[in-house]
Design a protein around this motif. Sequence first.
Motif, PDB file in Angstrom:
ATOM      1  N   LYS A  54       0.794  -1.258   0.009  1.00 51.91           N
ATOM      2  CA  LYS A  54      -0.076  -0.131  -0.231  1.00 51.91           C
ATOM      3  C   LYS A  54       0.796   1.256  -0.110  1.00 51.91           C
ATOM      4  O   LYS A  54       0.937   2.251  -0.642  1.00 51.91           O
ATOM      5  CB  LYS A  54      -1.042  -0.010   1.313  1.00 51.91           C
ATOM      6  N   MET A  55       1.935   1.155   0.750  1.00 52.35           N
ATOM      7  CA  MET A  55       2.744   2.314   0.933  1.00 52.35           C
ATOM      8  C   MET A  55       3.545   2.752  -0.370  1.00 52.35           C
ATOM      9  O   MET A  55       3.996   3.793  -0.621  1.00 52.35           O
ATOM     10  CB  MET A  55       3.678   2.392   2.175  1.00 52.35           C
ATOM     11  N   SER A  56       4.035   1.590  -0.904  1.00 54.97           N
ATOM     12  CA  SER A  56       4.670   1.553  -2.168  1.00 54.97           C
ATOM     13  C   SER A  56       3.887   2.260  -3.461  1.00 54.97           C
ATOM     14  O   SER A  56       4.386   3.124  -4.230  1.00 54.97           O
ATOM     15  CB  SER A  56       5.500   0.331  -2.733  1.00 54.97           C
ATOM     16  N   THR A  57       2.719   1.871  -3.383  1.00 52.93           N
ATOM     17  CA  THR A  57       1.901   2.401  -4.557  1.00 52.93           C
ATOM     18  C   THR A  57       1.717   3.940  -4.341  1.00 52.93           C
ATOM     19  O   THR A  57       1.599   4.683  -5.040  1.00 52.93           O
ATOM     20  CB  THR A  57       0.391   1.735  -4.331  1.00 52.93           C
ATOM     21  N   LEU A  58       1.184   4.207  -2.839  1.00 52.07           N
ATOM     22  CA  LEU A  58       1.200   5.497  -2.713  1.00 52.07           C
ATOM     23  C   LEU A  58       2.518   6.435  -2.952  1.00 52.07           C
ATOM     24  O   LEU A  58       2.269   7.406  -3.550  1.00 52.07           O
ATOM     25  CB  LEU A  58       0.842   5.902  -0.946  1.00 52.07           C
ATOM     26  N   LEU A 468      -4.153  13.593  -9.044  1.00 48.08           N
ATOM     27  CA  LEU A 468      -4.332  14.133  -7.535  1.00 48.08           C
ATOM     28  C   LEU A 468      -5.269  13.138  -6.931  1.00 48.08           C
ATOM     29  O   LEU A 468      -5.459  12.744  -5.744  1.00 48.08           O
ATOM     30  CB  LEU A 468      -4.980  15.591  -7.598  1.00 48.08           C
ATOM     31  N   ILE A 469      -6.495  12.728  -7.885  1.00 49.30           N
ATOM     32  CA  ILE A 469      -7.571  11.808  -7.193  1.00 49.30           C
ATOM     33  C   ILE A 469      -6.930  10.453  -6.858  1.00 49.30           C
ATOM     34  O   ILE A 469      -7.232   9.823  -5.918  1.00 49.30           O
ATOM     35  CB  ILE A 469      -8.486  11.860  -8.216  1.00 49.30           C
ATOM     36  N   ASN A 470      -6.129   9.883  -7.889  1.00 50.13           N
ATOM     37  CA  ASN A 470      -5.360   8.604  -7.764  1.00 50.13           C
ATOM     38  C   ASN A 470      -4.490   8.759  -6.564  1.00 50.13           C
ATOM     39  O   ASN A 470      -4.449   7.859  -5.743  1.00 50.13           O
ATOM     40  CB  ASN A 470      -4.657   8.523  -8.986  1.00 50.13           C
ATOM     41  N   PHE A 471      -3.724   9.890  -6.277  1.00 45.31           N
ATOM     42  CA  PHE A 471      -3.093   9.874  -5.041  1.00 45.31           C
ATOM     43  C   PHE A 471      -3.918   9.943  -3.750  1.00 45.31           C
ATOM     44  O   PHE A 471      -3.628   9.277  -2.644  1.00 45.31           O
ATOM     45  CB  PHE A 471      -2.420  11.375  -5.076  1.00 45.31           C
ATOM     46  N   VAL A 472      -4.946  10.815  -3.868  1.00 42.51           N
ATOM     47  CA  VAL A 472      -6.109  10.599  -2.648  1.00 42.51           C
ATOM     48  C   VAL A 472      -6.616   9.232  -2.270  1.00 42.51           C
ATOM     49  O   VAL A 472      -6.484   8.704  -1.180  1.00 42.51           O
ATOM     50  CB  VAL A 472      -7.310  11.629  -2.734  1.00 42.51           C
ATOM     51  N   GLY A 473      -7.010   8.502  -3.481  1.00 44.63           N
ATOM     52  CA  GLY A 473      -7.280   7.211  -3.193  1.00 44.63           C
ATOM     53  C   GLY A 473      -6.176   6.313  -2.558  1.00 44.63           C
ATOM     54  O   GLY A 473      -6.532   5.480  -1.622  1.00 44.63           O
ATOM     55  N   ASN A 474      -5.038   6.435  -3.128  1.00 47.06           N
ATOM     56  CA  ASN A 474      -3.859   5.354  -2.469  1.00 47.06           C
ATOM     57  C   ASN A 474      -3.562   5.974  -1.166  1.00 47.06           C
ATOM     58  O   ASN A 474      -3.220   5.021  -0.291  1.00 47.06           O
ATOM     59  CB  ASN A 474      -2.553   5.528  -3.284  1.00 47.06           C
ATOM     60  N   TYR A 475      -3.722   7.215  -0.656  1.00 45.46           N
ATOM     61  CA  TYR A 475      -3.341   7.624   0.390  1.00 45.46           C
ATOM     62  C   TYR A 475      -4.638   7.096   1.656  1.00 45.46           C
ATOM     63  O   TYR A 475      -4.399   6.776   2.648  1.00 45.46           O
ATOM     64  CB  TYR A 475      -3.463   9.207   0.519  1.00 45.46           C
ATOM     65  N   GLU A 495     -16.969   0.777   7.736  1.00 44.09           N
ATOM     66  CA  GLU A 495     -16.938   2.156   7.234  1.00 44.09           C
ATOM     67  C   GLU A 495     -16.495   2.268   5.691  1.00 44.09           C
ATOM     68  O   GLU A 495     -16.703   2.969   4.870  1.00 44.09           O
ATOM     69  CB  GLU A 495     -16.143   3.341   7.972  1.00 44.09           C
ATOM     70  N   LEU A 496     -15.504   1.194   5.622  1.00 43.09           N
ATOM     71  CA  LEU A 496     -14.882   1.149   4.148  1.00 43.09           C
ATOM     72  C   LEU A 496     -15.835   0.186   3.248  1.00 43.09           C
ATOM     73  O   LEU A 496     -15.564  -0.611   2.804  1.00 43.09           O
ATOM     74  CB  LEU A 496     -13.753   0.485   4.354  1.00 43.09           C
ATOM     75  N   ASP A 497     -16.999   0.991   2.722  1.00 44.53           N
ATOM     76  CA  ASP A 497     -17.981   0.430   1.862  1.00 44.53           C
ATOM     77  C   ASP A 497     -17.360   0.156   0.324  1.00 44.53           C
ATOM     78  O   ASP A 497     -18.152  -0.503  -0.377  1.00 44.53           O
ATOM     79  CB  ASP A 497     -19.101   1.498   1.660  1.00 44.53           C
ATOM     80  N   TYR A 498     -16.179   0.405   0.164  1.00 44.45           N
ATOM     81  CA  TYR A 498     -15.604  -0.077  -1.077  1.00 44.45           C
ATOM     82  C   TYR A 498     -14.962  -1.349  -1.062  1.00 44.45           C
ATOM     83  O   TYR A 498     -14.815  -2.071  -2.217  1.00 44.45           O
ATOM     84  CB  TYR A 498     -14.594   0.965  -1.741  1.00 44.45           C
ATOM     85  N   LEU A 499     -15.020  -1.876   0.118  1.00 48.15           N
ATOM     86  CA  LEU A 499     -14.456  -3.399   0.254  1.00 48.15           C
ATOM     87  C   LEU A 499     -15.580  -4.435  -0.279  1.00 48.15           C
ATOM     88  O   LEU A 499     -16.566  -4.166   0.140  1.00 48.15           O
ATOM     89  CB  LEU A 499     -14.055  -3.676   1.755  1.00 48.15           C
ATOM     90  N   THR A 500     -15.092  -5.734  -0.787  1.00 44.61           N
ATOM     91  CA  THR A 500     -15.957  -6.659  -1.057  1.00 44.61           C
ATOM     92  C   THR A 500     -16.265  -7.291   0.154  1.00 44.61           C
ATOM     93  O   THR A 500     -15.395  -7.226   1.274  1.00 44.61           O
ATOM     94  CB  THR A 500     -15.521  -7.469  -2.158  1.00 44.61           C
ATOM     95  N   LEU A 571      -8.800  11.372   3.447  1.00 39.94           N
ATOM     96  CA  LEU A 571      -9.034  12.431   2.610  1.00 39.94           C
ATOM     97  C   LEU A 571     -10.206  12.654   1.720  1.00 39.94           C
ATOM     98  O   LEU A 571     -10.549  11.306   1.157  1.00 39.94           O
ATOM     99  CB  LEU A 571      -7.874  12.820   1.740  1.00 39.94           C
ATOM    100  N   GLU A 572     -10.912  13.408   1.460  1.00 45.60           N
ATOM    101  CA  GLU A 572     -11.942  13.581   0.561  1.00 45.60           C
ATOM    102  C   GLU A 572     -11.666  14.721  -0.550  1.00 45.60           C
ATOM    103  O   GLU A 572     -10.836  15.567  -0.425  1.00 45.60           O
ATOM    104  CB  GLU A 572     -13.279  14.160   1.298  1.00 45.60           C
ATOM    105  N   VAL A 573     -12.229  14.611  -1.475  1.00 46.21           N
ATOM    106  CA  VAL A 573     -12.256  15.520  -2.853  1.00 46.21           C
ATOM    107  C   VAL A 573     -13.241  16.362  -3.051  1.00 46.21           C
ATOM    108  O   VAL A 573     -14.406  15.767  -3.345  1.00 46.21           O
ATOM    109  CB  VAL A 573     -11.539  14.916  -4.202  1.00 46.21           C
ATOM    110  N   ASP A 574     -13.296  17.657  -2.974  1.00 48.49           N
ATOM    111  CA  ASP A 574     -14.508  18.339  -3.833  1.00 48.49           C
ATOM    112  C   ASP A 574     -13.987  18.892  -5.211  1.00 48.49           C
ATOM    113  O   ASP A 574     -13.271  19.772  -5.604  1.00 48.49           O
ATOM    114  CB  ASP A 574     -14.308  19.762  -2.709  1.00 48.49           C
TER     115      ASP A 574
END
Length: 688
Positions: A54-58, A468-475, A495-500, A571-574
């Motif tokens: 995860k950290m390497s991808t970030l 930037l959105i890719n960075f926020v997702g990886n973070y 809370e992590l609703d994106y997990l299967t 983090l969230e993105v407006d």
Amino acid sequence: MADGIGIPGVSDKYKTNDLVESLMEVERIPLKREQTQLETYQKQQDAWRNVNQKMSTLRDSVKTLYSFENPFNNKLTTSSDENALTVDAGREAEYGSFKIDVVKPATADRFLSGSIDKDLEVPQGQYTFRTGDKTLDFNWKGGKVTDFVAAVNRRGGTTVKASLIGVSADKKSLLIESLKTGNENSLKFENDALKFVKTIDMISEVKPETFSFADSLSKIKDTQTKDAVFQKGMPEISKDNITLQDEAFTVPQRSGFETEIPSQAKNNKDFAISFSYKSDPAQDITDEINQRSSLPSMPEAGKILYGGISVSNSLSDPAMKKDPDWKPLEPISSSHYFFIKDSSGRETEIQPASFKKNEETSMTEVTVNLSDYPDAESLIVRNSSTNSVVTVSSFKAFDATKNKGFAPSHAITEAGDAVIKYEGITMTRSSNDIDDVIPHITLHLHDTSEKTVTVKIDPDTESAKDALINFVGNYNQTIAEMNILSSDKSEIISELDYLTSDEQDKAKERLGMFQGDFTLTNGKSSLQRIISSGYRYSTDAQITLLSQIGISTNASTGNRGYNPGQMRGYLEVDEKKLDEMLASNLNEIKNMFGFDSDGDLIIDNGVAFLLDKQLTSWVQSGGIISAKTNALEGNIKSSNSKITRLETQLERKEAELKSKYASMEGTLNNLEAQQNSLNNYSNANNRK
């Protein structure tokens, strides 16, 4: 009668196997405990490896935000006529627009034959094809035209391509084409290839269109160049003794001339000059000159006419002393006859590479490409020798690009340079990919433009936004993994609703795995501190916080309510705000992610730079995660050794117990047999 014989370990009449198994269950407790510990070590090691991933991808996404290839320097190009012209802009290209007219794109030679039989046999021979400085040359053993086409394409690479086009059921046409565009890359056939394409009506021989110049003595003048070594009394080189007959100049000893190159030729780099010459030996003139010059020159004796009778004075006394400075002349032998003079008066000798001996005429043919002699003004013929006569044919000028010696019979296209207009200037290039007109911009020509093409270079805000959105997702994924491992609260996973569902189950296995380890907690705090800090890259910087561009822990809700997930550090993105800021403050945003704070031209501060530095301390070889996994690897090896030792002890213990209880069971069986024998004996006596 006995119930039967008990076989230890088989019949288990006395349940010794169960007894041994019960005893072994107690003995296996240390082994099971160690196996459980080993499994824990392995799961922990897998968990750290997952954090590392995860950290390497970030870190990879963070690096792109401040490296040389950061998305903030990307350029977006648009063309008003993409059928005619498209453009690639480099990262250093300037924003703006410009106009281009595509007069014509560059073309390559594509020659089609006449109709040929589909089973035509191509004769054996040496087949040579040339395009510019590339050559395809191979020995063909003979065979069908289909095999010949395959052989050309197999060897042609980026030089030549061949194909067959169906004309009718049993007729074909052979297409041979150059794979390089431009005048300089015209397709040429040599050796047996030339013979073959003539027989299939692909080309026919033509003579180049030429025009003559210097075709009369009135069009030549004296050359002004002096001998390299001065000899007193040696005649100067002049045009006085030159004659012209049957379109050939005869240039005797110590003669020469200069003729101006026609303007239509010297102003066109595609033109060339051709002529031929020969040099014949002649009587050396130095002996005659030396004999004449050995005594002083005497004036003629005077004379008068009286009564129709001429009376002459006596001759002067020839017994005069010789000129003390007189020296006999040395013969001069030279084969350097031809020179090109430029507008500055500098002469350049025509190089022997331009010469070709014609065995039939015994003349040497000379072809001078004017592109090799920039600023050429005139041609000089100079015979400085004292012992040879030079014969020079008439001079011809012609367009070298059209001097192929043949013309295509059925040309689809012929080699030609691309022609464009930029800023009112007409330019030619040999390729349709032009990168030397506008700095850091490559033009791709496709077709002639009917109207002037407008090209715009704009910032590519969309690629910056995606990065930037890719960075926020990886973070967020990195923070989520750190939260799962450092806390045992189940809501962290929900809370992590994106997990299967499968990913949630696996996350539950890792929940709180490192709850007592402050490494992750401290690491998370460091990342959050970098994210929330301000970065003043200059004294007048306006954009210094991520929250100013729509990236924060409460970007989507603001002050409208409490979201427990926001307290975890995600983090969230407006997007609306991010779009606006990228459109108006792209360069400032780039500087916030990475800038040079001490003027050494090396980035050493900024959100992305500091995140990269922090993450590197975790994922690098010998870093935090490496230390953790190495320690666990040592524990795993130690645990495996202990398990092996315990398993050996248990095997020995179980074998010992089975041996003891088997012996006991055998003894009991013997006693039982003896008892049965006694009972039988007693019963027999009682019946008597």
